[in-house]
Design a protein around this motif. Structure first.
Motif, PDB file in Angstrom:
ATOM      1  N   ALA A 172       0.818  -1.213   0.000  1.00 44.83           N
ATOM      2  CA  ALA A 172       0.000   0.000   0.000  1.00 44.83           C
ATOM      3  C   ALA A 172       0.850   1.262   0.000  1.00 44.83           C
ATOM      4  CB  ALA A 172      -0.937  -0.008   1.212  1.00 44.83           C
ATOM      5  N   ALA A 173       2.112   1.149   0.429  1.00 40.44           N
ATOM      6  CA  ALA A 173       3.002   2.318   0.426  1.00 40.44           C
ATOM      7  C   ALA A 173       3.336   2.753  -0.997  1.00 40.44           C
ATOM      8  CB  ALA A 173       4.280   1.999   1.198  1.00 40.44           C
ATOM      9  N   LEU A 174       3.165   1.844  -1.949  1.00 45.03           N
ATOM     10  CA  LEU A 174       3.381   2.177  -3.352  1.00 45.03           C
ATOM     11  C   LEU A 174       2.099   2.642  -4.035  1.00 45.03           C
ATOM     12  CD1 LEU A 174       5.637  -0.846  -4.473  1.00 45.03           C
ATOM     13  CD2 LEU A 174       6.389   1.444  -3.832  1.00 45.03           C
ATOM     14  N   GLY A 175       0.966   2.263  -3.477  1.00 44.99           N
ATOM     15  CA  GLY A 175      -0.305   2.505  -4.146  1.00 44.99           C
ATOM     16  C   GLY A 175      -0.591   1.388  -5.131  1.00 44.99           C
ATOM     17  N   LYS A 176      -1.865   1.138  -5.382  1.00 47.83           N
ATOM     18  CA  LYS A 176      -2.258   0.004  -6.216  1.00 47.83           C
ATOM     19  C   LYS A 176      -1.689   0.099  -7.627  1.00 47.83           C
ATOM     20  CE  LYS A 176      -6.343  -2.900  -6.851  1.00 47.83           C
ATOM     21  NZ  LYS A 176      -6.217  -3.343  -8.226  1.00 47.83           N
ATOM     22  N   GLU A 177      -1.721   1.283  -8.214  1.00 48.66           N
ATOM     23  CA  GLU A 177      -1.276   1.454  -9.607  1.00 48.66           C
ATOM     24  C   GLU A 177       0.214   1.160  -9.762  1.00 48.66           C
ATOM     25  OE1 GLU A 177      -0.973   4.940 -13.026  1.00 48.66           O
ATOM     26  OE2 GLU A 177      -2.338   5.221 -11.328  1.00 48.66           O
ATOM     27  N   VAL A 178       1.031   1.719  -8.874  1.00 43.99           N
ATOM     28  CA  VAL A 178       2.483   1.513  -8.968  1.00 43.99           C
ATOM     29  C   VAL A 178       2.846   0.077  -8.601  1.00 43.99           C
ATOM     30  CG1 VAL A 178       4.734   2.218  -8.042  1.00 43.99           C
ATOM     31  CG2 VAL A 178       3.014   3.939  -8.599  1.00 43.99           C
ATOM     32  N   PHE A 179       2.140  -0.491  -7.598  1.00 45.22           N
ATOM     33  CA  PHE A 179       2.379  -1.894  -7.237  1.00 45.22           C
ATOM     34  C   PHE A 179       2.144  -2.806  -8.438  1.00 45.22           C
ATOM     35  CE2 PHE A 179       0.472  -5.987  -6.138  1.00 45.22           C
ATOM     36  CZ  PHE A 179       1.477  -6.561  -5.365  1.00 45.22           C
ATOM     37  N   GLU A 180       1.014  -2.622  -9.107  1.00 46.62           N
ATOM     38  CA  GLU A 180       0.695  -3.462 -10.266  1.00 46.62           C
ATOM     39  C   GLU A 180       1.674  -3.227 -11.417  1.00 46.62           C
ATOM     40  OE1 GLU A 180      -3.412  -2.647 -11.065  1.00 46.62           O
ATOM     41  OE2 GLU A 180      -4.124  -4.040  -9.499  1.00 46.62           O
ATOM     42  N   LYS A 181       2.119  -1.987 -11.570  1.00 45.52           N
ATOM     43  CA  LYS A 181       3.105  -1.664 -12.607  1.00 45.52           C
ATOM     44  C   LYS A 181       4.437  -2.356 -12.314  1.00 45.52           C
ATOM     45  CE  LYS A 181       4.876   2.438 -15.034  1.00 45.52           C
ATOM     46  NZ  LYS A 181       4.959   3.924 -14.970  1.00 45.52           N
ATOM     47  N   LEU A 182       4.811  -2.368 -11.035  1.00 44.53           N
ATOM     48  CA  LEU A 182       6.034  -3.041 -10.601  1.00 44.53           C
ATOM     49  C   LEU A 182       5.980  -4.529 -10.942  1.00 44.53           C
ATOM     50  CD1 LEU A 182       8.604  -3.558  -8.781  1.00 44.53           C
ATOM     51  CD2 LEU A 182       7.020  -3.632  -6.844  1.00 44.53           C
ATOM     52  N   ILE A 183       4.902  -5.182 -10.535  1.00 41.97           N
ATOM     53  CA  ILE A 183       4.759  -6.626 -10.749  1.00 41.97           C
ATOM     54  C   ILE A 183       4.701  -6.948 -12.240  1.00 41.97           C
ATOM     55  CG2 ILE A 183       3.288  -8.635 -10.365  1.00 41.97           C
ATOM     56  CD1 ILE A 183       4.759  -7.604  -7.849  1.00 41.97           C
ATOM     57  N   GLN A 184       3.879  -6.203 -12.966  1.00 38.73           N
ATOM     58  CA  GLN A 184       3.680  -6.465 -14.383  1.00 38.73           C
ATOM     59  C   GLN A 184       4.962  -6.245 -15.183  1.00 38.73           C
ATOM     60  OE1 GLN A 184       1.127  -7.887 -15.564  1.00 38.73           O
ATOM     61  NE2 GLN A 184       1.482  -7.757 -17.764  1.00 38.73           N
ATOM     62  N   THR A 185       5.665  -5.169 -14.890  1.00 44.13           N
ATOM     63  CA  THR A 185       6.913  -4.875 -15.611  1.00 44.13           C
ATOM     64  C   THR A 185       7.940  -5.975 -15.378  1.00 44.13           C
ATOM     65  OG1 THR A 185       6.544  -2.492 -15.429  1.00 44.13           O
ATOM     66  CG2 THR A 185       8.793  -3.215 -15.925  1.00 44.13           C
ATOM     67  N   PHE A 186       8.089  -6.410 -14.133  1.00 40.75           N
ATOM     68  CA  PHE A 186       9.064  -7.455 -13.813  1.00 40.75           C
ATOM     69  C   PHE A 186       8.739  -8.739 -14.566  1.00 40.75           C
ATOM     70  CE2 PHE A 186      10.921 -10.891 -11.303  1.00 40.75           C
ATOM     71  CZ  PHE A 186      12.210 -10.425 -11.131  1.00 40.75           C
ATOM     72  N   ILE A 187       7.485  -9.154 -14.535  1.00 37.95           N
ATOM     73  CA  ILE A 187       7.077 -10.407 -15.200  1.00 37.95           C
ATOM     74  C   ILE A 187       7.268 -10.298 -16.714  1.00 37.95           C
ATOM     75  CG2 ILE A 187       5.109 -11.923 -15.716  1.00 37.95           C
ATOM     76  CD1 ILE A 187       4.059 -11.293 -12.878  1.00 37.95           C
ATOM     77  N   VAL A 188       6.833  -9.185 -17.292  1.00 37.65           N
ATOM     78  CA  VAL A 188       6.923  -9.002 -18.743  1.00 37.65           C
ATOM     79  C   VAL A 188       8.379  -8.989 -19.207  1.00 37.65           C
ATOM     80  CG1 VAL A 188       6.600  -7.309 -20.592  1.00 37.65           C
ATOM     81  CG2 VAL A 188       4.688  -7.899 -19.096  1.00 37.65           C
ATOM     82  N   PHE A 189       9.234  -8.283 -18.479  1.00 36.69           N
ATOM     83  CA  PHE A 189      10.647  -8.230 -18.865  1.00 36.69           C
ATOM     84  C   PHE A 189      11.296  -9.606 -18.768  1.00 36.69           C
ATOM     85  CE2 PHE A 189      10.873  -3.732 -19.396  1.00 36.69           C
ATOM     86  CZ  PHE A 189      12.092  -3.488 -20.034  1.00 36.69           C
ATOM     87  N   VAL A 190      11.041 -10.308 -17.668  1.00 46.93           N
ATOM     88  CA  VAL A 190      11.687 -11.613 -17.472  1.00 46.93           C
ATOM     89  C   VAL A 190      11.209 -12.608 -18.519  1.00 46.93           C
ATOM     90  CG1 VAL A 190      11.919 -13.595 -15.927  1.00 46.93           C
ATOM     91  CG2 VAL A 190      12.114 -11.278 -15.020  1.00 46.93           C
ATOM     92  N   GLU A 191       9.910 -12.753 -18.677  1.00 42.66           N
ATOM     93  CA  GLU A 191       9.361 -13.814 -19.531  1.00 42.66           C
ATOM     94  C   GLU A 191       9.247 -13.412 -20.993  1.00 42.66           C
ATOM     95  OE1 GLU A 191       6.643 -16.582 -16.633  1.00 42.66           O
ATOM     96  OE2 GLU A 191       5.640 -14.865 -17.564  1.00 42.66           O
ATOM     97  N   ASP A 192       8.651 -12.256 -21.259  1.00 49.01           N
ATOM     98  CA  ASP A 192       8.315 -11.896 -22.643  1.00 49.01           C
ATOM     99  C   ASP A 192       9.471 -11.254 -23.406  1.00 49.01           C
ATOM    100  OD1 ASP A 192       5.847 -12.814 -21.928  1.00 49.01           O
ATOM    101  OD2 ASP A 192       4.890 -10.842 -21.831  1.00 49.01           O
ATOM    102  N   ILE A 193      10.250 -10.409 -22.733  1.00 49.20           N
ATOM    103  CA  ILE A 193      11.319  -9.689 -23.426  1.00 49.20           C
ATOM    104  C   ILE A 193      12.638 -10.450 -23.363  1.00 49.20           C
ATOM    105  CG2 ILE A 193      12.685  -7.569 -23.478  1.00 49.20           C
ATOM    106  CD1 ILE A 193      10.165  -6.086 -22.475  1.00 49.20           C
ATOM    107  N   LEU A 194      13.042 -10.875 -22.158  1.00 46.62           N
ATOM    108  CA  LEU A 194      14.301 -11.602 -22.017  1.00 46.62           C
ATOM    109  C   LEU A 194      14.150 -13.096 -22.278  1.00 46.62           C
ATOM    110  CD1 LEU A 194      15.805  -9.807 -18.888  1.00 46.62           C
ATOM    111  CD2 LEU A 194      16.176  -9.304 -21.302  1.00 46.62           C
ATOM    112  N   GLY A 195      12.918 -13.598 -22.261  1.00 46.87           N
ATOM    113  CA  GLY A 195      12.679 -14.999 -22.615  1.00 46.87           C
ATOM    114  C   GLY A 195      13.181 -15.995 -21.582  1.00 46.87           C
TER     115      GLY A 195
END
Length: 497
Positions: free
Chosen positions: A415-438
Motif C-alpha cells: 500500500a506504500a506504493l499505491g495500487k497502480e504503482v504496485f501493479e506496474k512493478l509486478i507487471q513490468t518485472f514479469i513481462v521483462f523476465v518472460e516476454d522480453i528476455l525470454g
C-alpha cells in the motif's frame, strides 16, 4: 504503443540511429542461420538469443515483425569462400549418408537446442536448396547488369568493376586496393579475373554430390547468393534489419550488399546488426584449441573444460548479461555467477506471480519508494531502447526485485506504493523476465508435482513433530537445489542461489 526512442547501432554507418522502419508498424528482419553439418555450439547460441530478444522487444513495442532466418544446406565450402569441398557433402561422404540426411539431422538437432534456449521459431525458415530457381534468376540479373562473368560453367561477381560504381567494402571498412594487394596472385589456373571476385554459381565436377541444372551448366550456388535471393523473396528487395555474427560481416554480408545493389539497384537492408564473438577463458573458440563446446556438452557438463552442467536458461541468462556488441567470455566462474543470477530472477518471478495487493488503513504513499520503482521501470525501457542493452535492463530488474522481495518479507507494505504503482512493478518485472528476455522456470509438471508431494510430507512431519523426518526431507530437497522456507503463514520454497 510503438516507441519513438528506439536506437539501433548500424554497422553500416558505425553509429546509433533512430529506428525508423520502411513501412511501420511492419518490420522485416533477416538473420543468417546455421550451416547444418554439425551440432549447435556456443557460437550458434549467441546470435540466436540476440536476435530472438530483438524480435521479442520489437513485438512488445507493437511492431508486426516478419522474422526470416535461413538454413544453409548447400554452397558453404570448406574455405568459407570459393575453394574446398562443400561442408555438408564432406560430412555426408565421411558418414556414408545422403547430404540431405546430414542436413536434416543437424537441422533437427539445431531446432532442439534452440527450443531448449527458449528462442521463438522464425516466421519463415527457408533452405538454400529450396530456392535454387530464385538464386539462378539472381545470377542472371547480376550478369544482365554487367557485374558478373561466366567462365567454364561458373559465374563470378566482378568486384573491381562493381567498385567503380559503388563502394565494395563499405560495411566492413575494407578497401578494394588493399584487398587486391593482400591477395595471392592468380596462378593461371584460377578462372577469376581478380583474386577478390567471388562465386555466384560454381560448375560441379562429376563426383560433386549436390548439383543442379542451370543456364551455365550443372553446378551449385555460391554461399553468399542464398541470403540475397531468400531475403528479397520473403521481405522484398529492401527490408529493415539484417542480423548475424560479426564473423559474417566480411565477406558474407559485404557480398550480400554488392549482390543486392547489382541485382536490385540498392542495398538490401537499412540497419545491419552484428553480435560480437565468443571466447573461452580468453581464447578464441576453435576445434584445434580443444575448447570447442557444443550446447549439448554444456547442458550435460560433458567436456573437459566444464566443472559442471549448465542449464539452457543459465546459458541464455549469461548471454543476456553482456551487451550483444561486446565480446563474451565463457568460463566456469562466469557461468556459475550466471546460474546464481538466473535463480535469483526466477525466485523473484515466482514471488511476483503470487503477490497480492493489500490495502492498509491510514497508509500514506511513500513517495521515495514510488519514485525508485518508477525510475527503475523507466531505466529498464531506456536500456532496451538504447540498442537493446539487456545488460543494463537486467540491472534495473534487480532493483525491482529488491522491492518485490521487501514486500514479500513484510519490510515494505504494498500500500506504500499505491495500487497502480504496485501493479506496474509486478507487471513490468514479469513481462521483462518472460516476454522480453525470454527467461522461464526450468521445471516440468512432473517435477512440480513431486516437489508439492515432498512439501506436503514436510508439513505433516513438522505438525507431528517428527523432526528427524523434517531434516531428512529438507536435506533431500537441498541436495537438488531447493531450499525450504518456514514462514509465519505457510511453508514455501526457493531455488538455492
Amino acid at each position: 504503443m510503438i516507441s519513438k526512442d528506439l536506437k539501433i547501432y548500424n554497422t553500416l554507418s558505425r553509429d546509433k540511429e533512430l529506428f525508423e522502419p520502411f513501412k511501420p508498424p511492419f518490420v522485416g528482419m533477416y538473420v543468417c542461420g546455421p550451416t547444418v553439418y554439425g551440432d549447435a555450439h556456443l557460437g550458434h547460441a549467441r546470435p540466436a538469443i540476440t536476435f530472438d530478444t530483438v524480435y521479442r522487444y520489437l513485438k512488445h513495442q507493437g511492431y508486426k515483425v516478419r522474422y526470416v532466418r535461413n538454413i544453409t544446406d548447400v554452397g558453404h565450402l570448406q574455405g568459407d569462400a570459393d575453394d574446398g569441398e562443400d561442408k555438408i557433402a564432406k560430412k555426408a561422404k565421411l558418414e556414408q549418408l545422403e547430404p540431405m540426411e546430414v542436413a536434416q539431422h543437424y537441422t533437427d538437432s539445431y531446432h532442439r537446442d534452440m527450443d531448449l534456449l527458449n528462442t521463438f521459431k522464425p516466421n519463415i525458415e527457408p533452405r538454400a536448396t529450396g530456392h535454387i530457381p530464385e538464386q539462378i534468376k539472381l545470377v542472371q540479373d547480376i550478369l544482365d547488369a554487367g557485374f558478373g562473368y561466366e567462365v567454364n560453367g561458373s559465374v563470378y561477381f566482378d568486384v573491381v568493376k562493381y567498385n567503380e560504381e559503388k563502394p565494395y567494402g563499405k560495411l566492413s571498412g575494407r578497401v578494394v586496393e588493399e584487398l587486391m594487394s593482400g591477395s595471392r596472385e592468380l596462378d593461371g589456373q584460377d578462372e577469376k579475373r581478380n583474386p577478390i571476385d567471388f562465386a555466384l554459381w560454381k560448375n560441379a565436377a562429376p563426383e560433386h554430390l549436390m548439383k543442379w541444372d542451370s543456364p551455365w551448366g550443372v553446378g551449385f550456388p555460391g554461399w553468399h547468393l542464398e541470403c540475397t535471393a531468400m531475403s528479397s523473396k520473403y521481405l522484398g528487395d529492401q527490408f529493415d534489419i539484417h542480423g548475424g555474427g560479426m564473423d559474417l560481416m566480411f565477406p558474407h554480408h559485404e557480398c550480400e550488399i554488392a549482390q543486392g545493389n547489382a541485382g536490385h539497384g540498392h542495398d538490401p537492408a537499412k540497419y545491419w546488426m552484428h553480435n560480437n564473438m565468443i571466447t573461452i577463458n580468453g581464447q578464441k573458440m576453435g576445434k584445434s584449441l580443444g575448447n570447442f563446446i557444443t550446447l549439448q556438452e554444456l547442458f550435460k557438463g560433458k567436456h573437459d573444460l566444464l566443472e559442471q552442467a549448465y542449464s539452457p536458461m543459465t546459458i541464455r541468462y549469461f548471454i543476456l548479461t553482456a551487451h550483444y556488441r561486446s565480446t563474451l567470455d565463457f568460463s566456469n566462474e562466469a557461468l556459475k555467477a550466471a546460474q546464481k543470477g538466473y535463480k535469483k530472477i526466477i525466485n523473484g518471478l515466482r514471488i511476483a506471480k503470487d503477490l497480492q495487493y493489500k490495502e492498509a488503513d491510514g497508509m500514506e504513499l511513500d513517495e521515495k519508494q514510488v519514485q525508485q520503482v518508477e525510475k527503475s521501470i523507466e531505466n529498464a525501457y531506456r536500456a532496451m531502447n538504447d540498442d537493446f542493452n539487456t545488460a543494463q535492463a537486467i540491472g534495473q530488474l534487480f532493483n525491482l526485485l529488491k522491492k518485490i522481495n521487501s514486500i514479500f518479507t513484510g519490510q515494505l507494505e504494498a500500500a506504500a506504493l499505491g495500487k497502480e504503482v504496485f501493479e506496474k512493478l509486478i507487471q513490468t518485472f514479469i513481462v521483462f523476465v518472460e516476454d522480453i528476455l525470454g527467461l522461464v522456470e526450468e521445471k516440468s509438471d512432473k517435477q512440480q508435482a513431486l516437489l508439492e508431494l515432498l512439501l506436503k510430507l514436510y508439513k505433516e512431519a513438522k505438525l507431528a513433530k517428527d523432526y528427524d523426518k523434517v531434516d531428512e526431507i529438507r536435506a533431500a530437497l537441498k541436495s537438488i537445489g531447493i531450499v525450504v522456507k518456514d514462514m509465519k503463514e505457510k511453508v514455501d520454497w526457493a531455488y538455492e542461489e
